[in-house]
Design a protein around this motif. Structure first.
Motif, short mmCIF file in Angstrom:
data_model
loop_
_atom_site.label_atom_id
_atom_site.label_comp_id
_atom_site.label_asym_id
_atom_site.label_seq_id
_atom_site.Cartn_x
_atom_site.Cartn_y
_atom_site.Cartn_z
N ILE A 122 0.86 -1.18 0.00
CA ILE A 122 0.00 0.00 0.00
C ILE A 122 0.90 1.23 0.00
O ILE A 122 1.83 1.34 0.82
CB ILE A 122 -0.89 0.03 1.26
N GLN A 123 0.67 2.15 -0.93
CA GLN A 123 1.40 3.41 -0.97
C GLN A 123 0.95 4.28 0.20
O GLN A 123 -0.25 4.47 0.40
CB GLN A 123 1.11 4.16 -2.28
N LEU A 124 1.91 4.78 0.95
CA LEU A 124 1.60 5.69 2.06
C LEU A 124 2.39 6.97 1.90
O LEU A 124 3.55 6.96 1.50
CB LEU A 124 1.97 5.05 3.40
N ARG A 125 1.72 8.07 2.22
CA ARG A 125 2.38 9.37 2.34
C ARG A 125 2.19 9.82 3.78
O ARG A 125 1.09 9.70 4.32
CB ARG A 125 1.76 10.39 1.39
N GLU A 161 -5.33 15.95 2.53
CA GLU A 161 -4.60 16.47 1.36
C GLU A 161 -4.21 17.93 1.56
O GLU A 161 -3.11 18.34 1.19
CB GLU A 161 -5.42 16.30 0.08
N GLU A 162 -5.10 18.71 2.16
CA GLU A 162 -4.77 20.12 2.42
C GLU A 162 -3.65 20.24 3.44
O GLU A 162 -2.74 21.07 3.28
CB GLU A 162 -6.02 20.87 2.89
N ILE A 163 -3.70 19.42 4.49
CA ILE A 163 -2.63 19.42 5.49
C ILE A 163 -1.32 18.98 4.86
O ILE A 163 -0.26 19.56 5.12
CB ILE A 163 -3.01 18.53 6.69
N TRP A 164 -1.37 17.95 4.00
CA TRP A 164 -0.17 17.47 3.29
C TRP A 164 0.52 18.62 2.57
O TRP A 164 1.73 18.77 2.62
CB TRP A 164 -0.56 16.35 2.32
N GLU A 220 -4.76 7.23 17.14
CA GLU A 220 -4.93 7.40 15.70
C GLU A 220 -6.42 7.50 15.38
O GLU A 220 -7.22 6.71 15.88
CB GLU A 220 -4.30 6.21 14.96
N TYR A 221 -6.75 8.49 14.52
CA TYR A 221 -8.14 8.76 14.19
C TYR A 221 -8.28 8.99 12.69
O TYR A 221 -7.47 9.70 12.09
CB TYR A 221 -8.61 10.03 14.92
N PRO A 222 -9.32 8.43 12.09
CA PRO A 222 -9.55 8.71 10.66
C PRO A 222 -9.94 10.18 10.48
O PRO A 222 -10.60 10.76 11.34
CB PRO A 222 -10.70 7.78 10.28
N ILE A 269 3.10 14.47 15.83
CA ILE A 269 1.77 14.52 15.22
C ILE A 269 1.96 14.34 13.73
O ILE A 269 2.71 15.07 13.09
CB ILE A 269 1.05 15.85 15.52
N ARG A 270 1.24 13.35 13.19
CA ARG A 270 1.45 12.97 11.79
C ARG A 270 0.10 12.79 11.10
O ARG A 270 -0.88 12.39 11.71
CB ARG A 270 2.24 11.67 11.79
N ILE A 271 0.12 13.07 9.80
CA ILE A 271 -1.00 12.74 8.91
C ILE A 271 -0.51 11.61 8.01
O ILE A 271 0.59 11.68 7.46
CB ILE A 271 -1.39 13.95 8.02
N ARG A 272 -1.31 10.58 7.86
CA ARG A 272 -0.97 9.47 6.95
C ARG A 272 -2.09 9.34 5.92
O ARG A 272 -3.26 9.33 6.28
CB ARG A 272 -0.82 8.17 7.72
N ILE A 273 -1.69 9.27 4.65
CA ILE A 273 -2.65 9.12 3.55
C ILE A 273 -2.29 7.85 2.80
O ILE A 273 -1.13 7.68 2.39
CB ILE A 273 -2.59 10.34 2.59
N SER A 274 -3.27 6.98 2.59
CA SER A 274 -3.01 5.75 1.84
C SER A 274 -3.53 5.89 0.42
O SER A 274 -4.39 6.73 0.13
CB SER A 274 -3.65 4.53 2.51
N ASP A 275 -3.01 5.02 -0.47
CA ASP A 275 -3.46 5.05 -1.86
C ASP A 275 -4.90 4.56 -2.00
O ASP A 275 -5.45 4.57 -3.09
CB ASP A 275 -2.51 4.26 -2.76
N LYS A 276 -5.51 4.14 -0.93
CA LYS A 276 -6.90 3.69 -0.95
C LYS A 276 -7.85 4.81 -0.54
O LYS A 276 -8.98 4.58 -0.11
CB LYS A 276 -7.06 2.49 -0.03
N ASN A 277 -7.38 6.07 -0.66
CA ASN A 277 -8.17 7.25 -0.30
C ASN A 277 -8.66 7.21 1.14
O ASN A 277 -9.81 7.53 1.42
CB ASN A 277 -9.34 7.46 -1.27
N GLN A 278 -7.76 6.83 2.02
CA GLN A 278 -8.03 6.87 3.45
C GLN A 278 -6.95 7.72 4.10
O GLN A 278 -5.83 7.79 3.59
CB GLN A 278 -7.99 5.46 4.04
N ALA A 279 -7.30 8.34 5.23
CA ALA A 279 -6.33 9.18 5.92
C ALA A 279 -6.59 9.14 7.42
O ALA A 279 -7.72 8.91 7.87
CB ALA A 279 -6.43 10.62 5.40
#
Length: 166
Positions: free
Chosen positions: A24-27, A76-79, A67-69, A40-50
Motif C-alpha cells: 500500500i502506498q503511504l504518504r 490532502e490540504e494538510i499534506w 490514531e483517528y480517521p 503529530i502525523r498525517i498518513r494518507i493511503s493510496d486507498k483514499n483513506q487518511a
C-alpha cells in the motif's frame, strides 16, 4: 490509552517478498515533532483513506499512540502545508510469529527498507526472520519523523556507514 510496542530492523535481503501481498502506498506528513517527544502525523493511503496520529514516548520500546480517521480532503490540504514529508510502500507479512510489516521507502529515503513487528508486551519473545539485519529499535535518527526532516539523501557517508546503510 493506546500503547504501541514494536521492534524495528533493517532488512538485509529480499526473501521477505515471498511472504507478502501487494503493498500500500503511504504518504506521511509531520506537523509536530519535538524535544517533548510528541509527534503529530498525517498518513494518507493510496486507498483514499487518511488518519491523524498523535504519539508520545512511554517506557523502553513502547509509545502512546492515538490514531483517528480524518477526511481525505482535509488530509490532502494538510499534506500541502506540511514541511516534512515522506513516501513509502507498506507490506503486511503473513507470519505466525507476530504482526510484521515491511516499509520500503521511496524518494529521498530510498533504498531504505525497515521491518517492524508489533508486540503485546516489551518482553514478548519473537523469532527474528533471516531477512532481518541490524536491530534499530530506539534509533531515533531512523524514525519516520526523523527521516521526513532529515532524509537519507542528506546524510554524509560516515553517518550512513555508522547506521549500517552502506
Amino acid at each position: 490509552m493506546a500503547l504501541e510496542i514494536e521492534r524495528r530492523f533493517l532488512v538485509s535481503n529480499t526473501s521477505w517478498r515471498e511472504l507478502t501481498n501487494p503493498g500500500i502506498q503511504l504518504r506521511q506528513a509531520y506537523l509536530a515533532t519535538g524535544h517533548s517527544g510528541w509527534t503529530i502525523r498525517i498518513r494518507i493511503s493510496d486507498k483514499n483513506q487518511a488518519w491523524i496520529t498523535l504519539k508520545a514516548p512511554a517506557e523502553k520500546i513502547s509509545s502512546h499512540e492515538f490514531e483517528y480517521p480524518i477526511a481525505i480532503k482535509d488530509a490532502e490540504e494538510i499534506w500541502e502545508l506540511a514541511l516534512y514529508r515522506l513516501h513509502k510502500i507498506r507490506y503486511q507479512l503473513n507470519l505466525d510469529n507476530g504482526e510484521w510489516i515491511v516499509d520500503s521507502f521511496e524518494g529521498d529515503n530510498s533504498p531504505l527498507i525497515i521491518a517492524e513487528v508489533e508486540l503485546s508486551s516489551p518482553s514478548q519473545m519473537i523469532e527474528i526472520p533471516p531477512w532481518c539485519g541490524q536491530e534499530i529499535t530506539g534509533q531515533t535518527d531512523l524514525s519516520n519523523a526523523a527521516l521526513a526532516q532529515n532524509p537519507l539523501k542528506d546524510w554524509p557517508n560516515s553517518k550512513l556507514r555508522k547506521n549500517g546503510l552502506t
